[in-house]
Design a protein around this motif. Structure first.
Motif, PDB file in Angstrom:
ATOM      1  N   CYS A   7      10.320  48.045   9.557  1.00 58.87           N
ATOM      2  CA  CYS A   7      11.448  47.519   8.531  1.00 58.87           C
ATOM      3  C   CYS A   7      11.766  46.080   8.758  1.00 58.87           C
ATOM      4  CB  CYS A   7      12.800  48.244   8.338  1.00 58.87           C
ATOM      5  SG  CYS A   7      13.932  48.112   9.878  1.00 58.87           S
ATOM      6  N   GLY A   8      12.362  45.282   8.026  1.00 63.24           N
ATOM      7  CA  GLY A   8      12.544  43.910   8.023  1.00 63.24           C
ATOM      8  C   GLY A   8      13.590  43.548   8.970  1.00 63.24           C
ATOM      9  N   SER A   9      14.726  44.216   9.245  1.00 62.46           N
ATOM     10  CA  SER A   9      15.871  43.813  10.089  1.00 62.46           C
ATOM     11  C   SER A   9      16.537  45.156  10.380  1.00 62.46           C
ATOM     12  CB  SER A   9      16.579  42.591   9.576  1.00 62.46           C
ATOM     13  OG  SER A   9      17.203  43.161   8.422  1.00 62.46           O
ATOM     14  N   GLY A  10      17.178  45.126  11.310  1.00 58.55           N
ATOM     15  CA  GLY A  10      18.102  46.285  11.781  1.00 58.55           C
ATOM     16  C   GLY A  10      16.909  47.516  12.201  1.00 58.55           C
ATOM     17  N   LEU A  11      17.497  48.674  12.189  1.00 55.00           N
ATOM     18  CA  LEU A  11      16.585  49.997  12.554  1.00 55.00           C
ATOM     19  C   LEU A  11      16.687  50.834  11.467  1.00 55.00           C
ATOM     20  CD1 LEU A  11      16.675  49.612  16.386  1.00 55.00           C
ATOM     21  CD2 LEU A  11      14.723  48.838  14.826  1.00 55.00           C
ATOM     22  N   GLY A  12      17.817  50.743  10.611  1.00 53.96           N
ATOM     23  CA  GLY A  12      18.126  52.132   9.766  1.00 53.96           C
ATOM     24  C   GLY A  12      17.154  52.652   8.965  1.00 53.96           C
ATOM     25  N   SER A  13      16.573  51.502   8.197  1.00 51.52           N
ATOM     26  CA  SER A  13      15.398  51.934   7.200  1.00 51.52           C
ATOM     27  C   SER A  13      13.994  52.767   7.764  1.00 51.52           C
ATOM     28  CB  SER A  13      14.833  50.793   6.164  1.00 51.52           C
ATOM     29  OG  SER A  13      14.824  49.892   6.690  1.00 51.52           O
ATOM     30  N   SER A  14      13.874  51.876   9.134  1.00 53.08           N
ATOM     31  CA  SER A  14      12.705  52.401   9.954  1.00 53.08           C
ATOM     32  C   SER A  14      12.944  53.465  10.531  1.00 53.08           C
ATOM     33  CB  SER A  14      12.362  51.053  10.841  1.00 53.08           C
ATOM     34  OG  SER A  14      13.276  51.009  11.705  1.00 53.08           O
ATOM     35  N   LEU A  15      14.216  54.117  10.791  1.00 49.93           N
ATOM     36  CA  LEU A  15      14.423  55.279  11.413  1.00 49.93           C
ATOM     37  C   LEU A  15      14.289  56.333  10.330  1.00 49.93           C
ATOM     38  CD1 LEU A  15      15.433  57.330  13.307  1.00 49.93           C
ATOM     39  CD2 LEU A  15      17.723  56.528  12.935  1.00 49.93           C
ATOM     40  N   LEU A  16      14.531  56.019   8.905  1.00 47.51           N
ATOM     41  CA  LEU A  16      14.625  57.012   8.045  1.00 47.51           C
ATOM     42  C   LEU A  16      12.973  57.113   7.757  1.00 47.51           C
ATOM     43  CD1 LEU A  16      17.163  55.774   5.486  1.00 47.51           C
ATOM     44  CD2 LEU A  16      17.160  57.709   6.693  1.00 47.51           C
ATOM     45  N   LEU A  17      12.175  56.045   7.885  1.00 43.88           N
ATOM     46  CA  LEU A  17      10.767  56.412   7.736  1.00 43.88           C
ATOM     47  C   LEU A  17       9.974  57.021   8.769  1.00 43.88           C
ATOM     48  CD1 LEU A  17       9.442  52.690   6.956  1.00 43.88           C
ATOM     49  CD2 LEU A  17       8.957  54.904   5.433  1.00 43.88           C
ATOM     50  N   GLU A  18      10.578  56.758   9.793  1.00 45.15           N
ATOM     51  CA  GLU A  18      10.158  57.709  10.965  1.00 45.15           C
ATOM     52  C   GLU A  18      10.392  59.189  10.871  1.00 45.15           C
ATOM     53  OE1 GLU A  18      11.141  58.650  15.732  1.00 45.15           O
ATOM     54  OE2 GLU A  18      11.618  56.746  14.886  1.00 45.15           O
ATOM     55  N   LEU A  19      11.535  59.602  10.257  1.00 47.90           N
ATOM     56  CA  LEU A  19      11.784  60.844  10.098  1.00 47.90           C
ATOM     57  C   LEU A  19      10.981  61.347   9.019  1.00 47.90           C
ATOM     58  CD1 LEU A  19      15.701  60.423  10.407  1.00 47.90           C
ATOM     59  CD2 LEU A  19      14.160  61.555  12.007  1.00 47.90           C
ATOM     60  N   ASN A  20      10.738  60.614   7.983  1.00 48.37           N
ATOM     61  CA  ASN A  20       9.809  61.119   6.814  1.00 48.37           C
ATOM     62  C   ASN A  20       8.406  61.141   7.045  1.00 48.37           C
ATOM     63  OD1 ASN A  20      11.958  61.347   5.021  1.00 48.37           O
ATOM     64  ND2 ASN A  20      11.714  59.332   4.063  1.00 48.37           N
TER      65      ASN A  20
END
Length: 91
Positions: A7-20
């Protein structure tokens, strides 16, 4: 297969991506070594086979575009499944 969700910054959206990604890979019965999440500034391409990333930040990542799954809607498992199948050449 080593997969990174970026993801662009932080880790929240990339964590959601990982789970999906894990969910879709299990549904498709695709074996993988690891699925990890990171942001662009921390991204390390060493040993990475596939990157899952949003269309808004994909142009900023220096990585082989043929090994990227670029999502318009990072929350859509349907889009993820369709694009993973296409990238991994699964029918």
């Amino acid at each position: 297969m080593k997969i990174k969700c970026v993801c662009g910054s932080g880790l929240g959206s990339s964590l959601l991506l990982e789970l999906n990604v894990k969910s879709v890979l299990e549904k498709l019965k695709i074996n993988y070594d690891s699925v990890e999440h990171t942001n662009i500034s921390s991204f390390d391409s060493f040993g990475v086979d596939l990157v899952i990333i949003g269309a808004d930040v994909a142009p900023s990542l220096a990585f082989d575009k043929s090994k990227m799954v670029i999502l318009t809607n990072i929350l859509s498992k349907e889009e993820l499944e369709i694009k993973l199948k296409k990238t991994l050449k699964i029918t």
